[in-house]
Design a protein around this motif. Sequence first.
Motif, PDB file in Angstrom:
ATOM      1  N   ALA A 229      98.349 -17.874  47.789  1.00  0.00           N
ATOM      2  CA  ALA A 229      99.059 -18.743  48.652  1.00  0.00           C
ATOM      3  C   ALA A 229      98.413 -19.782  49.085  1.00  0.00           C
ATOM      4  CB  ALA A 229      99.838 -18.100  49.642  1.00  0.00           C
ATOM      5  N   SER A 230      97.070 -19.836  48.793  1.00  0.00           N
ATOM      6  CA  SER A 230      96.144 -21.061  48.972  1.00  0.00           C
ATOM      7  C   SER A 230      95.929 -22.039  48.134  1.00  0.00           C
ATOM      8  CB  SER A 230      94.779 -20.421  49.427  1.00  0.00           C
ATOM      9  OG  SER A 230      94.340 -19.795  48.396  1.00  0.00           O
ATOM     10  N   ASN A 231      97.011 -22.136  47.168  1.00  0.00           N
ATOM     11  CA  ASN A 231      96.675 -23.289  46.003  1.00  0.00           C
ATOM     12  C   ASN A 231      97.226 -24.711  46.718  1.00  0.00           C
ATOM     13  OD1 ASN A 231      96.368 -24.847  43.899  1.00  0.00           O
ATOM     14  ND2 ASN A 231      98.155 -23.525  42.604  1.00  0.00           N
ATOM     15  N   LEU A 232      96.352 -25.526  46.881  1.00  0.00           N
ATOM     16  CA  LEU A 232      96.838 -26.836  47.524  1.00  0.00           C
ATOM     17  C   LEU A 232      96.799 -27.916  46.476  1.00  0.00           C
ATOM     18  CD1 LEU A 232      94.700 -26.246  50.922  1.00  0.00           C
ATOM     19  CD2 LEU A 232      97.001 -25.459  50.439  1.00  0.00           C
ATOM     20  N   ASP A 233      96.630 -27.810  45.303  1.00  0.00           N
ATOM     21  CA  ASP A 233      96.594 -28.892  44.480  1.00  0.00           C
ATOM     22  C   ASP A 233      98.047 -29.614  44.460  1.00  0.00           C
ATOM     23  OD1 ASP A 233      94.404 -27.702  43.356  1.00  0.00           O
ATOM     24  OD2 ASP A 233      95.177 -26.915  41.530  1.00  0.00           O
ATOM     25  N   TRP A 234      99.130 -29.377  44.864  1.00  0.00           N
ATOM     26  CA  TRP A 234     100.302 -30.159  44.966  1.00  0.00           C
ATOM     27  C   TRP A 234     100.595 -30.283  46.240  1.00  0.00           C
ATOM     28  CZ3 TRP A 234     103.186 -32.113  40.890  1.00  0.00           C
ATOM     29  CH2 TRP A 234     102.659 -31.769  39.377  1.00  0.00           C
ATOM     30  N   ILE A 235      99.634 -30.146  47.340  1.00  0.00           N
ATOM     31  CA  ILE A 235     100.237 -30.490  48.774  1.00  0.00           C
ATOM     32  C   ILE A 235     100.751 -31.778  49.009  1.00  0.00           C
ATOM     33  CG2 ILE A 235      97.776 -30.836  49.711  1.00  0.00           C
ATOM     34  CD1 ILE A 235      98.905 -28.929  51.924  1.00  0.00           C
ATOM     35  N   GLU A 236     100.062 -32.810  48.400  1.00  0.00           N
ATOM     36  CA  GLU A 236     100.337 -34.162  48.748  1.00  0.00           C
ATOM     37  C   GLU A 236     101.681 -34.651  47.913  1.00  0.00           C
ATOM     38  OE1 GLU A 236      96.875 -37.154  49.744  1.00  0.00           O
ATOM     39  OE2 GLU A 236      96.751 -36.170  47.678  1.00  0.00           O
ATOM     40  N   ASP A 237     101.926 -33.852  46.835  1.00  0.00           N
ATOM     41  CA  ASP A 237     102.866 -34.370  46.202  1.00  0.00           C
ATOM     42  C   ASP A 237     104.204 -33.239  46.399  1.00  0.00           C
ATOM     43  OD1 ASP A 237     101.909 -36.321  44.195  1.00  0.00           O
ATOM     44  OD2 ASP A 237     100.880 -34.342  43.341  1.00  0.00           O
ATOM     45  N   LEU A 238     104.175 -32.163  46.844  1.00  0.00           N
ATOM     46  CA  LEU A 238     105.285 -31.600  47.178  1.00  0.00           C
ATOM     47  C   LEU A 238     105.564 -31.110  48.625  1.00  0.00           C
ATOM     48  CD1 LEU A 238     105.088 -28.627  44.306  1.00  0.00           C
ATOM     49  CD2 LEU A 238     106.310 -30.821  44.541  1.00  0.00           C
ATOM     50  N   PHE A 239     104.459 -30.794  49.243  1.00  0.00           N
ATOM     51  CA  PHE A 239     104.583 -30.344  50.828  1.00  0.00           C
ATOM     52  C   PHE A 239     104.494 -31.239  51.761  1.00  0.00           C
ATOM     53  CE2 PHE A 239     102.619 -29.284  55.016  1.00  0.00           C
ATOM     54  CZ  PHE A 239     103.576 -28.396  55.205  1.00  0.00           C
ATOM     55  N   LEU A 240     103.774 -32.226  51.811  1.00  0.00           N
ATOM     56  CA  LEU A 240     103.783 -33.221  52.859  1.00  0.00           C
ATOM     57  C   LEU A 240     105.088 -34.126  52.713  1.00  0.00           C
ATOM     58  CD1 LEU A 240      99.805 -34.340  52.834  1.00  0.00           C
ATOM     59  CD2 LEU A 240     101.004 -33.041  54.524  1.00  0.00           C
ATOM     60  N   PRO A 241     105.489 -34.774  51.656  1.00  0.00           N
ATOM     61  CA  PRO A 241     106.717 -35.573  51.849  1.00  0.00           C
ATOM     62  C   PRO A 241     107.929 -34.717  52.028  1.00  0.00           C
ATOM     63  CG  PRO A 241     106.144 -35.093  49.346  1.00  0.00           C
ATOM     64  CD  PRO A 241     104.972 -34.794  50.279  1.00  0.00           C
ATOM     65  N   TYR A 242     107.723 -33.254  51.588  1.00  0.00           N
ATOM     66  CA  TYR A 242     108.983 -32.650  52.028  1.00  0.00           C
ATOM     67  C   TYR A 242     108.960 -32.547  53.514  1.00  0.00           C
ATOM     68  CZ  TYR A 242     112.816 -28.951  51.180  1.00  0.00           C
ATOM     69  OH  TYR A 242     113.828 -28.139  51.270  1.00  0.00           O
ATOM     70  N   ALA A 243     107.905 -32.167  54.371  1.00  0.00           N
ATOM     71  CA  ALA A 243     107.668 -31.988  55.483  1.00  0.00           C
ATOM     72  C   ALA A 243     107.953 -33.292  56.457  1.00  0.00           C
ATOM     73  CB  ALA A 243     106.193 -31.334  56.106  1.00  0.00           C
ATOM     74  N   LEU A 244     107.413 -34.388  55.825  1.00  0.00           N
ATOM     75  CA  LEU A 244     107.644 -35.474  56.847  1.00  0.00           C
ATOM     76  C   LEU A 244     109.240 -35.978  56.671  1.00  0.00           C
ATOM     77  CD1 LEU A 244     104.460 -37.544  55.960  1.00  0.00           C
ATOM     78  CD2 LEU A 244     105.092 -36.610  58.292  1.00  0.00           C
ATOM     79  N   GLY A 245     109.869 -35.429  55.635  1.00  0.00           N
ATOM     80  CA  GLY A 245     111.244 -36.181  55.402  1.00  0.00           C
ATOM     81  C   GLY A 245     112.217 -35.204  55.579  1.00  0.00           C
ATOM     82  N   LEU A 246     112.438 -34.216  54.735  1.00  0.00           N
ATOM     83  CA  LEU A 246     113.469 -33.208  54.944  1.00  0.00           C
ATOM     84  C   LEU A 246     112.986 -32.166  56.188  1.00  0.00           C
ATOM     85  CD1 LEU A 246     114.552 -32.572  51.304  1.00  0.00           C
ATOM     86  CD2 LEU A 246     115.818 -33.685  52.981  1.00  0.00           C
ATOM     87  N   GLY A 247     111.662 -32.169  56.386  1.00  0.00           N
ATOM     88  CA  GLY A 247     111.175 -31.348  57.589  1.00  0.00           C
ATOM     89  C   GLY A 247     111.624 -31.624  58.888  1.00  0.00           C
TER      90      GLY A 247
END
Length: 513
Positions: A229-247
């Motif tokens: 669960a610690s693979n952060l390779d896509w955190i800028e492309d997947l997690f952060l925009p989702y968190a700041l928008g749909l989050g």
Amino acid sequence: MSSPGIGYALLGLWALGMIGLSYLIFRRQDVDDTREFITAGGRAQVGLTTASFAVTWMWAGDILGVPEYVGLTGVAGIWMYAAPAVLSSLVVIPFALRMRRLFPQGLTYSEYFIERFGKRAHLAVIAVILYTMVLGGVIQLYVGGTVIGGLTGIDPNVVMAVLMGTIGIYILLGGLWGSMTTDLVQFVSAIVLTVVFVPLLLFEAGGPSGVYEGLLENLGSDAAPFLTASNLDWIEDLFLPYALGLGVWGVVSLSTWQRIFAVRRDKTSRFLTAGGIGVFTTIAMYGVIGLVGLAAVPEVGPADLSIEALGLLPGWATVLFLVIALMVLGSSVDSYLTAIASLTSRDIYFRHVATDAADAQQLRVARLASVAFAAVIFGATVVALDTLGFTQLLLIGGIGATALVGPFALSLFWSKTSSLGFVTGVVGSQLVTGYLLAASYDVVVTAPTLKLWEIMAVGHLVATALTATLSAASPDDFEFDSIAREPTAGAGPADAAVRPDGGATGADGGDRE
């Protein structure tokens, strides 16, 4: 994979079932005034509202989105997708509790802004909510065309036309009552999908051990990061925009606020929390579809993992899965269409076009809007299906939230927040993010190219900073208690009084049961 004939039959049965159910609700609940159409009279049971909220947030998009996240980054894709979705249901709680106390008579939360700031601010909010709800509907209908079309061989445009036409009809009949009642059926279906069909797919692919071995073999050197669960390779492309928008999307979603105003006020926190927990569990189960895809169909790209993996189900299971998928798909789209109908009737027509419109006129506009915007969402989805990938569309969908969350929070909790500051913050943020987004797609070339999460962060900062700075420079002195009010003499059903717990009262002051 099923056949087109079976697909058409299922679409027809689903359409008849949903329209028939909505018609029964229309007759039973007497959906003949605006309050009943928009907020279910403020008397919906907490169980019904929780199920409706949960299945609305169990986005149809999860069926495509979660497996694609997993296909890109492995197990970490599950929490990257789930955390913002759950966050969105929890972040809205303080907003909801504050709003229900300040503005208990509300039918749409957007009407609060005309009371708080006036018509200019109200129009700015309407613009943001309208395209946010249309875009939400497009995202869900996109999934309908892709999943149902992909598993049956039917043209996705035909699938979308049937889905949107059916939903438009049953919302026209029952409004929010129709949406929430069909949502209850769809909620049960979503639970069946996650606890029956996902495990069945797992065992069809060789069981947990077989899938694990397939993952090790197919992923090779990528197996270690993909299976943690610690693979952060896509955190800028997947997690952060989702968190700041749909989050934080739930804060601006009119479909969420309709359900907030529909339930008793003292049950607000409970149903939002329960709904968020339900969302997390379904997302985790959908992640299994992505893992099965990585193990069984390694040659398929992440965007196609869901359809190809689900194709491993036996024929009978595929048919049942399609029935359940139709239920889940309908639950999200009908919520956004109901919200748009409410926005058109109360916020646009009644507040800006015909302020003396009778309740019957408002109801007529709401019903016409449910049909008109069904056509708009269908047309926009046809265009999106040919031009955008699903994850790309999903992440962009949160851009509207960046303009409204900060100014909205200030308006609820800071009496000095001014109309000038609010309007400038919302409009300025949307102009900036729109320009930066256009630059990122090479539509304009005179702006820096930023990542999507950076654009969303800029949107939040601009909106909040402009609102706070201008309000501090030229503050209002607003009395929050001045918003809540009793009905005026001769008020129609849409302006009925409201009990402290959020339920409607009759003209004689007695409870409306």
